[in-house]
Design an enzyme around this catalytic site. Structure first.
Site, PDB file in Angstrom:
ATOM      1  CB  THR A  87     -13.073  -3.447  -4.541  1.00  0.00           C
ATOM      2  OG1 THR A  87     -11.821  -3.230  -3.877  1.00  0.00           O
ATOM      3  CG2 THR A  87     -14.050  -3.211  -3.638  1.00  0.00           C
ATOM      4  CG  HIS A  92      -5.363  -4.311   0.544  1.00  0.00           C
ATOM      5  ND1 HIS A  92      -5.593  -4.059  -0.639  1.00  0.00           N
ATOM      6  CD2 HIS A  92      -6.603  -4.185   1.150  1.00  0.00           C
ATOM      7  CE1 HIS A  92      -6.751  -3.841  -1.129  1.00  0.00           C
ATOM      8  NE2 HIS A  92      -7.612  -3.919   0.073  1.00  0.00           N
TER       9      HIS A  92
END
Length: 407
Positions: A39, A47
């Site tokens: 994205t 992450h």
């Protein structure tokens, strides 16, 4: 020490399937995967937990697959979202995938026999819809899907059929990786639990083979708030989006109660050292925060950048000469003559979001220049006020900026 015990001790694991069976599976080298939807053109701190878990798994002899969502990214995961994601072009998605691939190599070994980069665009973009429904759709119960946490919030606001397909596609990813690489385990954030269960269940039902899912705790403060959010937005792993010094300072300023958890999750320090640092109290906990900030910055940006950031922080808050890693903006004499008001400068360098917000900071005695409080909302900087090595504007403990005179 068994890898599951390592991950538990360090605070990673939230949920897992068939724990005893998975414990036995991981006694031998096992291929596993984590998915990353492209994205943006950079990973962010959200992450980082699964990336660290992948690194621990690889060090224990297991093989990671970093799955780029070049296909699923065209739909968007509805998990945790109150609105439908913005649709991206294939060109944007592919460019983001290329950038993320480059970042991943800092954390994982992609050498021969090492980690694998895969892209689900390779099989999802060319799928025949009718064939897909006949082969995969029959294994999914709509009634069961509607009870999944990832859909509940969206059902109240409106869930498109486009997004409803996401669970099937993620489940199909796991099946495809099992067929191509013998992948038996999917890892991910705890908000992915429903999607991950669907994939493991698909393999068990369709292939009659062992498959597992394991989720990690989201990076939250001790108060339950998401970590990694700054006034400028997400805490990015790309130094162009979040400067190494800003990244370092974020971890240097975490709450005392979160230090030990962050050391366990975000560094490779031995747990005995993590516990020792986490037990420090009073002013001594600042030493633990320095270790945390240095270790995380070193992993993300390299030792050189971590050292520069540490030296800059020491100089800035220790009274020494200012370091080159401090956020800096240059102004010309002409700019200052035209509008050198402190409120304008606070807005221009990003300390305040607007002139009205800047005025409030000054009125609240929250702004200082070279450690001298500024209380006059009409205060203006002149070119002759700025020394050769610049002056430092600070708002609170965390927002700071060096101003240099250009030319």
């Amino acid at each position: 020490m068994h890898i599951l015990d390592v991950l538990k001790e360090r605070g990673f694991i939230a949920q897992l399937t068939f724990e005893d069976e998975l414990y036995e599976q991981l006694k031998e080298p096992t291929t596993f995967y984590v998915g990353f939807d492209p994205t943006a053109d950079s990973l962010h701190i959200g992450h980082y937990i699964p990336i660290m878990a992948m690194a621990h798994m690889q060090r224990a002899g297991h093989r990671p697959i970093a799955l780029m969502g070049g296909g699923t990214g065209m739909i968007g995961d509805p998990s945790g979202k109150s609105d439908m994601r913005k649709m991206m072009t294939t060109e944007t998605i592919d460019a983001n995938v290329a950038s993320i691939k480059k970042q991943m190599s800092r954390f994982l070994d992609f050498g021969e026999g090492g980690a694998i980069i895969a892209n689900n665009a390779d099989w999802l973009r060319s799928l025949n819809y009718v064939d897909f429904l006949r082969e995969i759709g029959k294994y999914f119960s709509v009634n069961q899907m509607l009870t999944a946490e990832c859909y509940k919030q969206r059902l109240e606001r409106g869930l498109t059929f486009l997004e409803f397909n996401y669970m099937l596609m993620q489940g199909y990813d796991f099946l495809e990786l099992f067929r191509r690489y013998g992948c038996r385990l999917e890892l991910g954030g705890d908000d992915q639990w429903s999607n991950m269960l669907a994939g493991a269940d698909l393999i068990r039902r369709k292939e009659q083979e062992r498959a597992f899912a394991m989720t990690f705790k989201l990076l939250l403060t001790h108060e339950g708030k998401k970590m990694g959010k700054t006034e400028k937005g997400a805490l990015w792993l790309d130094p162009e989006k979040t400067m190494p010094y800003e990244f370092y300072q974020y971890w240097r300023n975490v709450d005392d109660a979160d230090v030990e958890k962050c050391l366990g999750l975000l560094t490779f320090l031995p747990m005995d050292e993590v516990r020792r640092l986490g037990a420090l109290e009073g002013s001594e906990i600042n030493e633990a925060k320095k270790v945390l900030a240095f270790e995380v910055t070193k992993l993300v940006h390299g030792k050189e950048e971590a050292t520069k950031a540490a030296h800059a922080a020491s100089a800035l808050f220790g009274g020494g000469a200012m370091g080159g890693s401090v956020p800096t903006t240059e102004f010309t004499a002409e700019q200052l003559a035209a509008d050198g008001r402190l409120t304008t400068i606070l807005t221009a360098v990003g300390i305040a979001k607007s002139n009205s917000a800047a005025r409030k900071l000054v009125e609240q005695n929250a702004v200082s220049i070279n450690d001298a409080k500024v209380t006059d909302v009409n205060y203006a900087l002149r070119a002759e006020d700025i020394p050769a090595d610049g002056l430092m504007i600070r708002s609170g403990k965390k927002n700071y900026h060096r101003i240099l005179l250009k030319g």
